[in-house]
Design a protein around this motif. Structure first.
Motif, PDB file in Angstrom:
ATOM      1  N   PHE A 223       0.846  -1.194   0.000  1.00 57.18           N
ATOM      2  CA  PHE A 223       0.000   0.000   0.000  1.00 57.18           C
ATOM      3  C   PHE A 223       0.881   1.244   0.000  1.00 57.18           C
ATOM      4  N   ILE A 225       0.294   4.797   0.928  1.00 55.75           N
ATOM      5  CA  ILE A 225      -0.738   5.546   1.651  1.00 55.75           C
ATOM      6  C   ILE A 225      -0.428   7.030   1.538  1.00 55.75           C
ATOM      7  N   LEU A 230      -4.619   6.734  -2.519  1.00 53.44           N
ATOM      8  CA  LEU A 230      -4.134   5.446  -2.023  1.00 53.44           C
ATOM      9  C   LEU A 230      -3.938   4.512  -3.211  1.00 53.44           C
ATOM     10  N   GLY A 232      -2.887   0.371  -4.114  1.00 55.73           N
ATOM     11  CA  GLY A 232      -2.599  -0.975  -3.644  1.00 55.73           C
ATOM     12  C   GLY A 232      -2.182  -1.856  -4.801  1.00 55.73           C
ATOM     13  N   LEU A 284      -8.475   0.786   2.590  1.00 55.38           N
ATOM     14  CA  LEU A 284      -7.497  -0.259   2.288  1.00 55.38           C
ATOM     15  C   LEU A 284      -8.182  -1.608   2.067  1.00 55.38           C
ATOM     16  N   ALA A 307       3.297  -1.488   3.969  1.00 59.33           N
ATOM     17  CA  ALA A 307       2.691  -0.168   3.803  1.00 59.33           C
ATOM     18  C   ALA A 307       3.761   0.917   3.896  1.00 59.33           C
TER      19      ALA A 307
END
Length: 645
Positions: A223, A225, A230, A232, A284, A307
């Motif tokens: 991820f 962030i 965001l 992924g 998420l 992350a």
């Protein structure tokens, strides 16, 4: 700084398990289909119609792609050239102005984002940077799969299932631990596999027992962030390839577009931190659901996640109060890289999966910059001096090589993201992202190919550089026709006196040319806001060079990361003094470097350990406490008096 020696030892552990991109791969690019966020790797030069032939997408191709029916309507999000004659004939002016094109007439010459569901055309589309420059990865995942054949139960010895499993794994595994979830299912899993399968292990702890060659433990997620967006990625741990990529806006933006506002919300609301973490985890987990759907796998196959984000976002992820990051001396709760069960923060993957959070350096040098540095491979350089910049409200900067590496953060403010600008906006549909002059006409690229709504950061930099080049903006930032050449009629007609002061505005689009029927302009105040932002960044760079004992001519390469770093014109950035002036070919964009660095840590334990070493050994310069910062900041306010094209 002994970074290199550490890395050289680790490099001998594993051979490269991933080849460089093949010649065939270099001839392909990405096609992103919205609203389902499906990603296709396609050959450059083919039409979107041809690319969609092997998908399940239900579109109207009545004429078989001949370009005669006009029914294969799509909306192009990525900036693109003008429509061709057939599109001019088959589409209405309103459709063309809103970015509609025909799939059979649009050739894919670069990565494109395409909106295929015309029934949802009122939804806003955002330009989110998802991919980065990927280096060779030494495959050595944070979890290991160890094949084993276990002896069946024996009445002569009476050893437990777990003891026989340890014996089957070998002498190095005699002291492993086991999670309760794994232990609860061990009896059934061993017998279903006839005592032959694979042990999934993490740092001496048994996470699961699975059939040999199964998908359990084959996948990991990372991820990126960001404060606004965001990203992924689902990664195959056997070969390091991306199986799916999903992005979305950060739902926390409703409480502020920058970390300071969100920290203020946390400080002034008793359940503010809880609310912020809930929003983040909801986002998420939504990304995880889309990833596993796109790759057609079970979320239970994912046993590891990494992350990376700025220090505040990582604190919110962990449920830690970031309040002190907003006030001097800007103290975070933790900067070390950590790992723990992902279920502790509510991440919805396998119940026994582990979550790693990248190390940070300070309150404003977060895991995203450490990931950027990791992906840049700067720590392997002995002689080259590299400057790296990740632009944003908080500009993060590093300078040096494997011998010595400096970092700082510059409070650039929100201008580089389109905020505090008269007609500014973030990089979404309708934002002008770049400018050029063609045959004495001002032309611009618009995200979404709709009528313009305003300026995003890259467009602001590009336009200001263009005005400075033609004399409409002087060294001190004054917007005026006084410095124009006599034949610069294009600029003279667009410069109009401001209504309440002896200053000028520059008209970008008239009321009839804009999406909302209002004039889009660049004001004197906008230029001042840009000067403040670029001066903070330039001062940070100057003080790092001063600390390193070098000048701009001694910088070998400049690496840019993040959305603005990827889309800004390097010449324009140099023309306004945002970055030092060097050969433009030595300015490289690393794309989404934070996600690249997180992927490297996911795939290779040695890279994770390198990230820990980097965070520990980087020298951080706190600009707010530096005795020369204020004077340097003032010196950098002016625009360079040098034409670059």
């Amino acid at each position: 700084m002994k970074i290199n020696r550490t890395i050289q030892k680790k490099k001998r552990k594993k051979r490269v398990a991933r080849d460089l991109p093949s010649r065939k791969e270099r001839k392909t690019t990405w096609l992103n289909l919205l609203p389902d966020d499906v990603w296709l790797r396609v050959k450059r030069g083919i039409t979107i119609y041809e690319a969609l032939q092997h998908t399940d997408l239900d579109m109207n191709f009545e004429c078989g792609g001949l370009g005669t029916c006009g029914k294969c309507k799509i909306r192009i999000v990525t900036a693109l050239g003008p429509p061709d004659q057939q599109e001019e004939k088959l589409l209405t002016r309103d459709e063309l102005d809103s970015g509609v094109r025909l799939a059979c007439r649009t050739r894919i010459k670069k990565s494109l984002v395409v909106y295929t569901d015309m029934r949802r055309d009122r939804e806003e589309m955002f330009q989110i940077l998802k991919h980065g420059v990927v280096c060779d990865i030494k495959i050595e995942p944070l979890i290991e799969k160890v094949p084993a054949r276990i002896a069946p139960p024996d009445t002569a010895h009476g050893d437990s299932d777990f003891k026989r499993l340890r014996n089957a794994l070998g002498p190095g595994y005699q002291h492993i631990k086991v999670t309760h979830q794994c232990l609860a299912s061990l009896y059934k899993n061993l017998r279903q596999t006839a005592f032959s399968g694979e042990a999934l292990l993490h740092q001496g702890c048994l996470l699961s027992w699975a059939p040999a060659g199964s998908a359990y433990g084959r996948y990991g997620v990372i991820f990126d962030i960001g404060t606004t967006t965001l990203v992924g990625k689902l990664i195959d741990l056997t070969d390091g390839r991306e199986k799916a990529v999903i992005s979305r806006l950060n739902s926390q933006t409703r409480y502020g577009t920058n970390v300071i506002r969100r920290i203020e919300f946390i400080r002034t609301n008793p359940k503010g931190l809880q609310r912020m973490q809930q929003l983040l985890m909801r986002d998420l987990n939504a990304i995880v659901r889309r990833l596993v759907y796109a790759a057609d796998i079970d979320k239970a196959y994912i046993f590891i996640a990494v992350a990376a984000g700025n220090t505040t976002m990582q604190h919110i992820l962990l449920g830690l109060d970031p309040s002190d990051i907003a006030v001097a001396p800007f103290t975070p709760v933790i900067t070390e890289g950590v790992s723990f069960p992902s279920a502790d923060v509510g991440l919805d993957i396998n119940r026994d999966a582990m979550l790693y959070v990248m190390p940070a350096k300070s309150g404003y040098i977060g895991g995203d910059l450490i990931s950027f540095i990791l992906s840049s491979m700067i720590w392997e350089q002995e002689k080259k001096i590299i400057l790296g910049l990740d632009f944003g409200t908080n500009g993060e900067i590093f300078l040096g090589n494997g011998r010595r590496l400096l970092s700082c953060s510059a409070a650039a403010g929100p201008a580089l993201e389109g905020a505090r600008i008269s007609c500014g906006m973030i990089a979404k549909s309708g934002a002008i992202e770049s400018f050029r002059i063609v045959k004495d006409q001002l032309q611009y690229n618009i995200i979404g190919n709709v009528k313009p709504r305003g300026l995003c950061g890259s467009g602001l930099v590009d336009l200001t550089a263009l005005l400075a080049h033609h004399g409409a903006v002087d060294v001190e930032g004054l917007l005026s026709p006084m410095g124009l050449k006599k034949d610069e009629r294009l600029f003279q007609t667009r410069l109009t006196p401001h209504s309440d002061a002896a200053v000028f505005d520059f008209t970008i689009a008239t009321e009839t040319e804009s999406f909302h029927g209002r004039r889009i302009l660049l004001s004197q105040k906008d230029i001042r806001e840009l000067q403040l932002a670029k001066s903070a960044v330039a001062a940070g760079v100057q003080l790092l060079m001063q600390e390193m004992g070098i000048n701009a001519q001694q910088i070998d390469e400049i690496y840019l990361a993040g959305a603005l770093g990827n889309y800004v014109n390097p010449l324009s950035a140099m023309r306004i003094g945002l970055i030092p002036t060097i050969d433009r070919h030595r300015v490289l964009s690393l794309g989404n470097a934070a996600s690249t660095g997180a992927t490297m840590a996911l795939l290779s334990r040695s890279y994770w350990e390198t990230a820990l070493t980097l965070a520990d050994q980087i020298e951080h310069i706190e600009l707010s406490l530096h005795p020369d910062f204020y004077d340097t900041f003032i010196e950098q306010m002016n625009f360079p008096d040098q034409d670059l094209w």
